[in-house]
Design a protein around this motif. Sequence first.
Motif, PDB file in Angstrom:
ATOM      1  N   HIS A 151       0.958  -0.946   0.497  1.00 46.08           N
ATOM      2  CA  HIS A 151       0.379   0.497   0.071  1.00 46.08           C
ATOM      3  C   HIS A 151       0.863   1.161  -0.150  1.00 46.08           C
ATOM      4  CE1 HIS A 151      -3.798  -2.514   0.668  1.00 46.08           C
ATOM      5  NE2 HIS A 151      -3.969  -1.384   0.981  1.00 46.08           N
ATOM      6  N   ALA A 152       2.167   0.942   0.538  1.00 43.08           N
ATOM      7  CA  ALA A 152       2.782   2.646   0.772  1.00 43.08           C
ATOM      8  C   ALA A 152       3.749   2.518  -0.240  1.00 43.08           C
ATOM      9  CB  ALA A 152       3.772   2.635   2.336  1.00 43.08           C
ATOM     10  N   ILE A 153       4.096   1.637  -1.223  1.00 40.88           N
ATOM     11  CA  ILE A 153       4.510   1.737  -2.578  1.00 40.88           C
ATOM     12  C   ILE A 153       3.490   1.779  -3.453  1.00 40.88           C
ATOM     13  CG2 ILE A 153       5.268   0.014  -4.397  1.00 40.88           C
ATOM     14  CD1 ILE A 153       6.751  -1.338  -2.139  1.00 40.88           C
ATOM     15  N   LYS A 154       2.567   2.328  -3.324  1.00 41.78           N
ATOM     16  CA  LYS A 154       1.237   2.097  -4.514  1.00 41.78           C
ATOM     17  C   LYS A 154       1.597   3.965  -3.974  1.00 41.78           C
ATOM     18  CE  LYS A 154      -2.900   2.519  -6.031  1.00 41.78           C
ATOM     19  NZ  LYS A 154      -3.421   4.020  -5.708  1.00 41.78           N
ATOM     20  N   GLY A 155       0.805   3.891  -2.947  1.00 39.16           N
ATOM     21  CA  GLY A 155       1.071   6.397  -1.804  1.00 39.16           C
ATOM     22  C   GLY A 155       2.134   6.422  -2.899  1.00 39.16           C
ATOM     23  N   PHE A 156       3.436   6.473  -3.076  1.00 38.76           N
ATOM     24  CA  PHE A 156       4.838   6.742  -2.888  1.00 38.76           C
ATOM     25  C   PHE A 156       4.869   7.353  -4.381  1.00 38.76           C
ATOM     26  CE2 PHE A 156       8.982   6.076  -4.471  1.00 38.76           C
ATOM     27  CZ  PHE A 156       9.289   7.662  -4.072  1.00 38.76           C
ATOM     28  N   THR A 157       4.224   5.638  -4.639  1.00 37.90           N
ATOM     29  CA  THR A 157       4.784   5.785  -6.711  1.00 37.90           C
ATOM     30  C   THR A 157       3.878   7.009  -6.972  1.00 37.90           C
ATOM     31  OG1 THR A 157       5.772   3.397  -6.678  1.00 37.90           O
ATOM     32  CG2 THR A 157       4.365   4.222  -8.416  1.00 37.90           C
ATOM     33  N   ASP A 158       2.657   6.571  -7.229  1.00 41.58           N
ATOM     34  CA  ASP A 158       1.561   7.691  -7.181  1.00 41.58           C
ATOM     35  C   ASP A 158       1.831   9.308  -7.097  1.00 41.58           C
ATOM     36  OD1 ASP A 158       0.220   5.541  -7.870  1.00 41.58           O
ATOM     37  OD2 ASP A 158      -1.348   5.913  -6.803  1.00 41.58           O
ATOM     38  N   ALA A 159       2.128   9.151  -6.178  1.00 43.24           N
ATOM     39  CA  ALA A 159       2.343  11.178  -5.639  1.00 43.24           C
ATOM     40  C   ALA A 159       4.348  10.905  -6.310  1.00 43.24           C
ATOM     41  CB  ALA A 159       3.444  10.683  -4.325  1.00 43.24           C
ATOM     42  N   LEU A 160       5.141  10.365  -6.386  1.00 42.04           N
ATOM     43  CA  LEU A 160       6.307  10.445  -7.789  1.00 42.04           C
ATOM     44  C   LEU A 160       5.221  11.029  -8.821  1.00 42.04           C
ATOM     45  CD1 LEU A 160       9.588  10.866  -7.419  1.00 42.04           C
ATOM     46  CD2 LEU A 160       9.255   8.219  -8.194  1.00 42.04           C
ATOM     47  N   ARG A 161       5.191   9.976  -9.642  1.00 41.65           N
ATOM     48  CA  ARG A 161       4.744  10.594 -10.418  1.00 41.65           C
ATOM     49  C   ARG A 161       3.595  11.502 -11.615  1.00 41.65           C
ATOM     50  NH1 ARG A 161       0.850   7.012 -10.179  1.00 41.65           N
ATOM     51  NH2 ARG A 161       2.084   4.853 -11.571  1.00 41.65           N
ATOM     52  N   ILE A 162       3.131  12.403 -10.076  1.00 44.91           N
ATOM     53  CA  ILE A 162       1.958  13.725 -10.400  1.00 44.91           C
ATOM     54  C   ILE A 162       3.253  14.355 -10.234  1.00 44.91           C
ATOM     55  CG2 ILE A 162       0.542  14.673  -9.079  1.00 44.91           C
ATOM     56  CD1 ILE A 162      -0.948  12.361  -8.305  1.00 44.91           C
ATOM     57  N   GLU A 163       4.196  14.170  -8.990  1.00 45.23           N
ATOM     58  CA  GLU A 163       5.376  15.706  -9.212  1.00 45.23           C
ATOM     59  C   GLU A 163       6.158  15.515 -10.120  1.00 45.23           C
ATOM     60  OE1 GLU A 163       7.441  15.030  -5.474  1.00 45.23           O
ATOM     61  OE2 GLU A 163       6.071  15.141  -4.398  1.00 45.23           O
ATOM     62  N   LEU A 164       6.562  14.835 -10.590  1.00 45.01           N
ATOM     63  CA  LEU A 164       6.859  14.352 -11.973  1.00 45.01           C
ATOM     64  C   LEU A 164       6.039  15.194 -13.050  1.00 45.01           C
ATOM     65  CD1 LEU A 164       8.970  11.377 -11.605  1.00 45.01           C
ATOM     66  CD2 LEU A 164      10.112  13.365 -11.298  1.00 45.01           C
ATOM     67  N   ASP A 165       5.472  14.918 -13.360  1.00 50.30           N
ATOM     68  CA  ASP A 165       4.519  15.128 -14.507  1.00 50.30           C
ATOM     69  C   ASP A 165       3.962  16.968 -14.946  1.00 50.30           C
ATOM     70  OD1 ASP A 165       2.588  15.132 -16.717  1.00 50.30           O
ATOM     71  OD2 ASP A 165       0.831  15.372 -14.613  1.00 50.30           O
ATOM     72  N   GLU A 166       3.691  17.051 -13.168  1.00 47.91           N
ATOM     73  CA  GLU A 166       4.437  18.577 -13.029  1.00 47.91           C
ATOM     74  C   GLU A 166       5.372  19.585 -13.055  1.00 47.91           C
ATOM     75  OE1 GLU A 166       4.927  22.635 -11.290  1.00 47.91           O
ATOM     76  OE2 GLU A 166       5.310  20.474 -10.679  1.00 47.91           O
ATOM     77  N   GLU A 167       5.869  18.778 -12.747  1.00 52.69           N
ATOM     78  CA  GLU A 167       7.824  19.474 -13.138  1.00 52.69           C
ATOM     79  C   GLU A 167       8.134  19.380 -15.127  1.00 52.69           C
ATOM     80  OE1 GLU A 167      12.404  18.276 -12.516  1.00 52.69           O
ATOM     81  OE2 GLU A 167      10.722  17.503 -11.013  1.00 52.69           O
TER      82      GLU A 167
END
Length: 322
Positions: A151-167
Amino acid sequence: MVITGASSGIGLATARSAAAHGARIVLAARNGDALTEIQEEIRGRGGEAIHVVADVGRREAVQAIADAAIERYGRIDTWVNDAGLSIFGRLEEVSDEDHDRLFQTNFWGVVYGSLVAVPHLKRSGGVLINLGSVASDIAFPLQGMYCASKHAIKGFTDALRIELDEEGADVAVTLIKPAAIDTPFPQHARNYTDHEPKLPPPVYDPQEVALAILSASEHPQRDIYVGGAGRLMSAFQAVAPRTFDRIGRTMVGQQMRDEPPRHRSGALHEAGDDGEVRGDHPGYVQRRSFYTRAALHPAATGLLMTAGVAAAAALMRGGARR
């Protein structure tokens, strides 16, 4: 392509398949002897590989993997965070030390791998592939902390994806969610039970996960489920969580063989016996997942998701009537 957890199971299957398709492989795991054999095997078949002995629970060890890759090949195009372990036992019985060690490998190994890899992937326009699980969406007994880590891996991966996309970073991020896979996973797990552990059915061949990883490295998708049963369970839990909880109780017996434990310690705190892709699951193993193979073609994914949710709803209605 950097692959952690490359000494057995999904990581080893992926390394062999990727090398056969021409990728230059950086193998990483704790078992140096197994990695040396795998490296020579790949080279003997005309492939290209190096290996790095590393405990992914330590950031400096993960940094050493990246440094070796850059020194040898000059770039990293794909980074696969596959290393992971489990514990079979009730949450109240498992020691804090064992819980901490599992999270250090499963979760922090993915975090360190991702954060070390991303600067290189930004330069190459590369792909980050994290191995979650159907346990990223659902939970089941006897492997509670494993589920929590996924579950934690999913939360981290989703948040990282969003940050990279925003950047605006040119990095694709994929989360792979396998169902039960026939690897040495149960034998590598720390075992608190009085039985030899096994995975609940249905169980799929590890080559299906390798296929999904290779597909994501060339045609990235946000999420890929390996095994239609996993996708169905995820959808079922979303629409009928309490019913799923009641069904989940049956998984206690489904994770125990009718034989005493062989090796309780597993590979949680030290490298285990590696070098094998497949485990010794006592039941039927599905060699192919038609759901996954169809889902790797984006045009089919929407139809499959709709069908999965409809099937889950039908199961829920049937359970309510009974």
